[in-house]
Every structure is written in C-alpha cells, then in structure tokens.
Motif scaffolding. Sequence first.
Motif, PDB file in Angstrom:
ATOM      1  N   PHE A 146      -1.734  19.543 -45.047  1.00 19.77           N
ATOM      2  CA  PHE A 146      -1.220  19.538 -43.671  1.00 19.77           C
ATOM      3  C   PHE A 146      -1.111  18.113 -43.144  1.00 19.77           C
ATOM      4  N   THR A 147      -2.146  17.314 -43.419  1.00 15.97           N
ATOM      5  CA  THR A 147      -2.159  15.936 -42.914  1.00 15.97           C
ATOM      6  C   THR A 147      -0.976  15.140 -43.451  1.00 15.97           C
ATOM      7  N   PHE A 148      -0.716  15.256 -44.753  1.00 17.78           N
ATOM      8  CA  PHE A 148       0.356  14.434 -45.327  1.00 17.78           C
ATOM      9  C   PHE A 148       1.741  14.954 -44.975  1.00 17.78           C
ATOM     10  N   LYS A 149       1.837  16.236 -44.704  1.00 19.90           N
ATOM     11  CA  LYS A 149       3.118  16.736 -44.175  1.00 19.90           C
ATOM     12  C   LYS A 149       3.362  16.124 -42.798  1.00 19.90           C
ATOM     13  N   GLU A 150       2.297  16.040 -42.006  1.00 20.56           N
ATOM     14  CA  GLU A 150       2.437  15.453 -40.671  1.00 20.56           C
ATOM     15  C   GLU A 150       2.773  13.961 -40.767  1.00 20.56           C
ATOM     16  N   PHE A 151       2.128  13.260 -41.694  1.00 19.39           N
ATOM     17  CA  PHE A 151       2.439  11.833 -41.880  1.00 19.39           C
ATOM     18  C   PHE A 151       3.917  11.657 -42.263  1.00 19.39           C
ATOM     19  N   LYS A 152       4.390  12.519 -43.148  1.00 19.58           N
ATOM     20  CA  LYS A 152       5.788  12.390 -43.594  1.00 19.58           C
ATOM     21  C   LYS A 152       6.739  12.672 -42.434  1.00 19.58           C
ATOM     22  N   THR A 153       6.389  13.656 -41.617  1.00 17.43           N
ATOM     23  CA  THR A 153       7.208  13.939 -40.439  1.00 17.43           C
ATOM     24  C   THR A 153       7.235  12.718 -39.528  1.00 17.43           C
ATOM     25  N   HIS A 154       6.075  12.085 -39.351  1.00 13.32           N
ATOM     26  CA  HIS A 154       5.991  10.871 -38.530  1.00 13.32           C
ATOM     27  C   HIS A 154       6.944   9.795 -39.074  1.00 13.32           C
ATOM     28  N   GLU A 155       6.913   9.597 -40.376  1.00 19.13           N
ATOM     29  CA  GLU A 155       7.769   8.570 -40.985  1.00 19.13           C
ATOM     30  C   GLU A 155       9.254   8.913 -40.793  1.00 19.13           C
ATOM     31  N   ASN A 156       9.587  10.189 -40.980  1.00 23.95           N
ATOM     32  CA  ASN A 156      10.994  10.590 -40.800  1.00 23.95           C
ATOM     33  C   ASN A 156      11.454  10.343 -39.366  1.00 23.95           C
ATOM     34  N   ILE A 157      10.573  10.650 -38.411  1.00 25.16           N
ATOM     35  CA  ILE A 157      10.929  10.429 -36.996  1.00 25.16           C
ATOM     36  C   ILE A 157      11.116   8.933 -36.736  1.00 25.16           C
ATOM     37  N   GLU A 158      10.215   8.132 -37.272  1.00 26.83           N
ATOM     38  CA  GLU A 158      10.367   6.678 -37.090  1.00 26.83           C
ATOM     39  C   GLU A 158      11.686   6.191 -37.688  1.00 26.83           C
ATOM     40  N   ASN A 159      12.000   6.664 -38.893  1.00 24.16           N
ATOM     41  CA  ASN A 159      13.247   6.215 -39.526  1.00 24.16           C
ATOM     42  C   ASN A 159      14.454   6.577 -38.674  1.00 24.16           C
ATOM     43  N   GLU A 160      14.452   7.826 -38.216  1.00 28.28           N
ATOM     44  CA  GLU A 160      15.613   8.316 -37.476  1.00 28.28           C
ATOM     45  C   GLU A 160      15.722   7.698 -36.073  1.00 28.28           C
ATOM     46  N   CYS A 161      14.606   7.673 -35.365  1.00 29.86           N
ATOM     47  CA  CYS A 161      14.661   7.296 -33.943  1.00 29.86           C
ATOM     48  C   CYS A 161      14.493   5.798 -33.699  1.00 29.86           C
ATOM     49  N   ILE A 162      13.812   5.100 -34.639  1.00 31.88           N
ATOM     50  CA  ILE A 162      13.497   3.693 -34.373  1.00 31.88           C
ATOM     51  C   ILE A 162      14.137   2.764 -35.403  1.00 31.88           C
ATOM     52  N   MET A 163      13.809   2.965 -36.678  1.00 31.40           N
ATOM     53  CA  MET A 163      14.146   1.951 -37.679  1.00 31.40           C
ATOM     54  C   MET A 163      15.653   1.800 -37.890  1.00 31.40           C
ATOM     55  N   GLU A 164      16.368   2.932 -37.948  1.00 33.85           N
ATOM     56  CA  GLU A 164      17.816   2.819 -38.136  1.00 33.85           C
ATOM     57  C   GLU A 164      18.453   2.081 -36.974  1.00 33.85           C
ATOM     58  N   LYS A 165      17.978   2.391 -35.763  1.00 30.32           N
ATOM     59  CA  LYS A 165      18.542   1.729 -34.571  1.00 30.32           C
ATOM     60  C   LYS A 165      18.200   0.240 -34.584  1.00 30.32           C
ATOM     61  N   LEU A 166      16.972  -0.060 -34.967  1.00 29.62           N
ATOM     62  CA  LEU A 166      16.560  -1.467 -35.001  1.00 29.62           C
ATOM     63  C   LEU A 166      17.359  -2.236 -36.059  1.00 29.62           C
ATOM     64  N   LYS A 167      17.525  -1.640 -37.227  1.00 22.91           N
ATOM     65  CA  LYS A 167      18.304  -2.315 -38.273  1.00 22.91           C
ATOM     66  C   LYS A 167      19.736  -2.566 -37.796  1.00 22.91           C
ATOM     67  N   ASN A 168      20.342  -1.551 -37.192  1.00 20.95           N
ATOM     68  CA  ASN A 168      21.721  -1.715 -36.707  1.00 20.95           C
ATOM     69  C   ASN A 168      21.815  -2.812 -35.650  1.00 20.95           C
ATOM     70  N   ARG A 169      20.820  -2.836 -34.784  1.00 25.12           N
ATOM     71  CA  ARG A 169      20.856  -3.840 -33.711  1.00 25.12           C
ATOM     72  C   ARG A 169      20.667  -5.249 -34.278  1.00 25.12           C
ATOM     73  N   LEU A 170      19.794  -5.374 -35.251  1.00 22.71           N
ATOM     74  CA  LEU A 170      19.577  -6.692 -35.867  1.00 22.71           C
ATOM     75  C   LEU A 170      20.823  -7.120 -36.652  1.00 22.71           C
ATOM     76  N   ASN A 171      21.441  -6.157 -37.335  1.00 19.15           N
ATOM     77  CA  ASN A 171      22.690  -6.471 -38.048  1.00 19.15           C
ATOM     78  C   ASN A 171      23.747  -6.984 -37.074  1.00 19.15           C
TER      79      ASN A 171
END
Length: 172
Positions: free
Chosen positions: A49-74
């Motif tokens: 359960f814990t690692f499923k939650e961690f993976k969900t956290h990472e997916n949310i970060e990728n989708e909501c934060i990291m992709e936007k940050l990468k695009n903005r830096l580009n």
Amino acid sequence: MNPAPAEIDVFSRPHSRIKRLVDSYSQKLSATDFSDYTALKSFLSSLRFTFKEFKTHENIENECIMEKLKNRLNYHKVMVEEVAEVHSDDCLGKMNKLVEDGWIRTDSCSHSRDEMALIGNQLADALRKFTDSFLPHMQEEEEIFQPLLMKYFTYDELKEIRGDVLRKHSLF
Ligand code: FEO
C-alpha cells in the motif's frame, strides 16, 4: 532560505504524509521478526500500500509540477540538470517491484523460517538504501524545485498548481 508561503508551497503537505509513511515502515523494519510468516506477510502487505501511494505521489508530481516546470524552463531556455533528471532513476518503480516480488515469493507458507528471514532481510536492505536516497530527493524538491517554481511561475499559477496537487492526493 525563507519557507515558501503555505498557499503556494506545492511539496510540503504531500511530503508530510509521505514522511509519516517512511517513519511507519522504518519502525516496522526494526520491530518485525521476518522469520515469522504472519509478521512478514503483514509487513509486506503494508509496504504494498505504501509504495502504491508513493508511486501515485510521483505520478502527480510529474503531471502537475515537473512537466510544467520543464516546459517553462525550456521556454526561458534555462537548463537545470536536477529538473531534467528528476524521477528518471525510477527508484520507486524498482522498489515497488521488489515488494511485489517479495509478496509473490511468500505466497505459500511452506518456506522455512530461515528462508523467510532471508527474504525479509534482503527486502530490508533494499528498503534502507531506498530511504537513504528518497528523503534527500524530497528535500531537493523542497529546497531547489520550490524556489525554481517561485522564480518562473506567478503566485496565482502556483496556487492553482498546489490546488491540483492537493486534490489529486485527496488532501483537501
Ligand atoms: Fe515528492 Fe518526487 O517525491
């Protein structure tokens, strides 16, 4: 470094939850008798359960934060190595696989106590190594990525991103 204002701090609340889960499995790591089938299985079950939650956290970060940050830096033609490589080592995916493998290997209770202890100890070693890199990873997000976000996004944009992050973590 001053802390980010709470309403645009995209990492702290999800990370508080994640760090509580890390504390929880770390305590169980030292308290669990891996040679006991029920104890080992219960530990593995909570890790799943814990690692499923961690993976969900990472997916949310990728989708909501990291992709936007990468695009903005580009867009600004800025290269930040940490952002380009974030989550690329797939530490979570590898750890998740080890937990699932451990779960499957202990499907039957026909293992001897020594075999179960071996499975548990191998997993515990991997878990300790994972934790040694996961905690600094979260710190890097809070101390390097959050200031970058504040430099390249407006206050209102960050409020919106934080709202998405919390909603997807069910933290509202
Ligand atoms: Fe917040 Fe990438 O862990």
